[in-house]
Design a protein around this motif. Sequence first.
Motif, PDB file in Angstrom:
ATOM      1  N   LYS A 403       0.824  -1.219   0.000  1.00 29.24           N
ATOM      2  CA  LYS A 403       0.000   0.000   0.000  1.00 29.24           C
ATOM      3  C   LYS A 403       0.853   1.262   0.000  1.00 29.24           C
ATOM      4  O   LYS A 403       0.420   2.305  -0.497  1.00 29.24           O
ATOM      5  CB  LYS A 403      -0.931  -0.006   1.217  1.00 29.24           C
ATOM      6  CG  LYS A 403      -1.999  -1.093   1.147  1.00 29.24           C
ATOM      7  CD  LYS A 403      -2.936  -1.008   2.346  1.00 29.24           C
ATOM      8  CE  LYS A 403      -4.020  -2.079   2.256  1.00 29.24           C
ATOM      9  NZ  LYS A 403      -4.927  -2.036   3.431  1.00 29.24           N
ATOM     10  N   ARG A 404       2.056   1.207   0.577  1.00 29.69           N
ATOM     11  CA  ARG A 404       2.988   2.350   0.622  1.00 29.69           C
ATOM     12  C   ARG A 404       2.270   3.600   1.146  1.00 29.69           C
ATOM     13  O   ARG A 404       2.242   4.658   0.513  1.00 29.69           O
ATOM     14  CB  ARG A 404       3.583   2.616  -0.752  1.00 29.69           C
ATOM     15  CG  ARG A 404       4.447   1.494  -1.274  1.00 29.69           C
ATOM     16  CD  ARG A 404       5.744   1.375  -0.528  1.00 29.69           C
ATOM     17  NE  ARG A 404       6.744   2.305  -1.003  1.00 29.69           N
ATOM     18  CZ  ARG A 404       7.710   2.819  -0.268  1.00 29.69           C
ATOM     19  NH1 ARG A 404       7.783   2.530   1.017  1.00 29.69           N
ATOM     20  NH2 ARG A 404       8.596   3.635  -0.787  1.00 29.69           N
ATOM     21  N   THR A 405       1.691   3.464   2.339  1.00 28.71           N
ATOM     22  CA  THR A 405       0.976   4.558   2.981  1.00 28.71           C
ATOM     23  C   THR A 405       1.958   5.605   3.498  1.00 28.71           C
ATOM     24  O   THR A 405       3.004   5.262   4.048  1.00 28.71           O
ATOM     25  CB  THR A 405       0.132   4.021   4.156  1.00 28.71           C
ATOM     26  OG1 THR A 405      -0.671   2.934   3.685  1.00 28.71           O
ATOM     27  CG2 THR A 405      -0.781   5.114   4.710  1.00 28.71           C
ATOM     28  N   LEU A 406       1.608   6.877   3.329  1.00 29.18           N
ATOM     29  CA  LEU A 406       2.471   7.970   3.782  1.00 29.18           C
ATOM     30  C   LEU A 406       2.679   7.911   5.293  1.00 29.18           C
ATOM     31  O   LEU A 406       1.719   7.831   6.061  1.00 29.18           O
ATOM     32  CB  LEU A 406       1.860   9.316   3.381  1.00 29.18           C
ATOM     33  CG  LEU A 406       2.644  10.575   3.754  1.00 29.18           C
ATOM     34  CD1 LEU A 406       3.972  10.611   3.013  1.00 29.18           C
ATOM     35  CD2 LEU A 406       1.822  11.826   3.449  1.00 29.18           C
ATOM     36  N   GLN A 407       3.938   7.956   5.723  1.00 31.11           N
ATOM     37  CA  GLN A 407       4.303   7.985   7.148  1.00 31.11           C
ATOM     38  C   GLN A 407       5.397   9.047   7.333  1.00 31.11           C
ATOM     39  O   GLN A 407       6.576   8.719   7.480  1.00 31.11           O
ATOM     40  CB  GLN A 407       4.797   6.602   7.607  1.00 31.11           C
ATOM     41  CG  GLN A 407       3.740   5.518   7.527  1.00 31.11           C
ATOM     42  CD  GLN A 407       4.262   4.153   7.974  1.00 31.11           C
ATOM     43  OE1 GLN A 407       5.454   3.880   7.936  1.00 31.11           O
ATOM     44  NE2 GLN A 407       3.342   3.306   8.400  1.00 31.11           N
ATOM     45  N   PRO A 408       5.013  10.321   7.314  1.00 31.41           N
ATOM     46  CA  PRO A 408       6.009  11.400   7.306  1.00 31.41           C
ATOM     47  C   PRO A 408       6.920  11.426   8.527  1.00 31.41           C
ATOM     48  O   PRO A 408       8.014  11.984   8.474  1.00 31.41           O
ATOM     49  CB  PRO A 408       5.148  12.668   7.234  1.00 31.41           C
ATOM     50  CG  PRO A 408       3.786  12.255   7.691  1.00 31.41           C
ATOM     51  CD  PRO A 408       3.634  10.825   7.299  1.00 31.41           C
TER      52      PRO A 408
END
Length: 494
Positions: A403-408
Amino acid sequence: MITGEIKSKVDRIWDTMWSGGISNPLSVIEQLTYLLFIKRLDELHTLKERKAARTGKPIEEPIFSADQDALRWSRFKETAPESMYEMVRDQVFPFIKILGQNGNADGEGDSTYTHHMKDAMFMMPTPRVLANVVDQLDSIDMADSDTKGDLYEYMLGKIATAGQNGQFRTPRHIIKLMVDMTAPTPKDKICDPACGTAGFLIAASEYMVAHHSDTIYKDAEARRRFNEGTFHGYDFDSTMLRIGSMNMLLHGVENPDIRYKDSLAQADEDDAEKYSLILANPPFAGSLDYESTAKDLQQIVKTKKTELLFMALFLRLLQTGGRAAVIVPDGVLFGSSKAHKALREILVENQKLDAIISMPSGVFRPYAGVSTAIVLFTKTNSGGTDNVWFYDMQADGFSLDDKRTLQPDKTDLPDILARWLNRKGEAERARTERSFLVPKNEIAGNDYDLSINRYKEVEHETVEHDSPKVILTRLATLEQEIAEGRMLLEELLG
């Protein structure tokens, strides 16, 4: 990364084209790219109009003449499907095919973009499908250049063979890190011998505009050098060449040297020692026959492995003093074959190996789960490796699943760049840290193994456990409480 809303819109567009009869995924992407390009041309022309209105001056270098106003996206999108179809097929598409042509009837002096667009075909099957796709694309806000890049990335991710044929984009934040670390200047000649959609070249151009705009736009000669002499890319997929050329044109580079070439199979002496900077993520998997591989590459390293042959190619293309930032599969760093060892020895002993940045295996998901590393080196042909800087990247700002979800809050990239720019301060770092320096002699003593695990030290925490007797006593107490609870429940149930 691309939002769920935009993903669902792209999915609907994809389904519209698929059900309309365009079954080849790459053809879908190509047709969508043309439409995105047409839409972007109208946006750029609108910006020029607004600037002219503010300044009271004529439009600078207009994209559309007064006679071509009907070809603009904002004009034809309002027309009936049949009229729109005829307009796009018969006028708009021919217009974008010759965009950038120098007016020579025989085609001499045309831009590389015009050259690649000669074979472009309009494949929208019906007016209904075109009108539907135009409406859906128009609803996507693409004012942010990152959104356009994300659209490409998501569309390319829908190709089933993406991880096998190499037609996927390197994540933009990884490209940006590599560009920031190499810091291109107006004096550079930049090359990507496996350029695909030209992501590295675009990022390099954006860096130069941000940091050296005064120099690259100083005069007509400087602008010409930036637009025609700075960026060079090869690919042997004509669709990718068209997409890459359009991409560069949209990002303000008018005539880059992007051309058809099988980088490993053709020995082109004109390109030897021509470039000062190479930025690349070449194809990982695959092997070639010795007969079909350029002989001068075989002289550097005798192998059929494409990833090793590309490393040899980089060495041939670079000028002395030229630098490279390239992505390689981890096997290049520790492979035990004669060719693997020979290549690593060349980098360490004959050139100046600057850094190895180990990346987590999820960086290229959903296309591939292979572990990779960024290799940075300078071509000297006379050695110069003193210490090699290693960095163990654990996070890149996104989840490491498909999914490569944004995790800033989870990213090592700012730390990597800061420490790279201050490598002198890394000398005292312990091997248990995220980054550290390793002397050349130690690497040579380890058969030129460049995997970070060979040198990184792991701290083991001492954990104290209760004795088995205490654990068994605790377990017996829990079992007694469970039995009492069960008996009480049985009494309540009658």
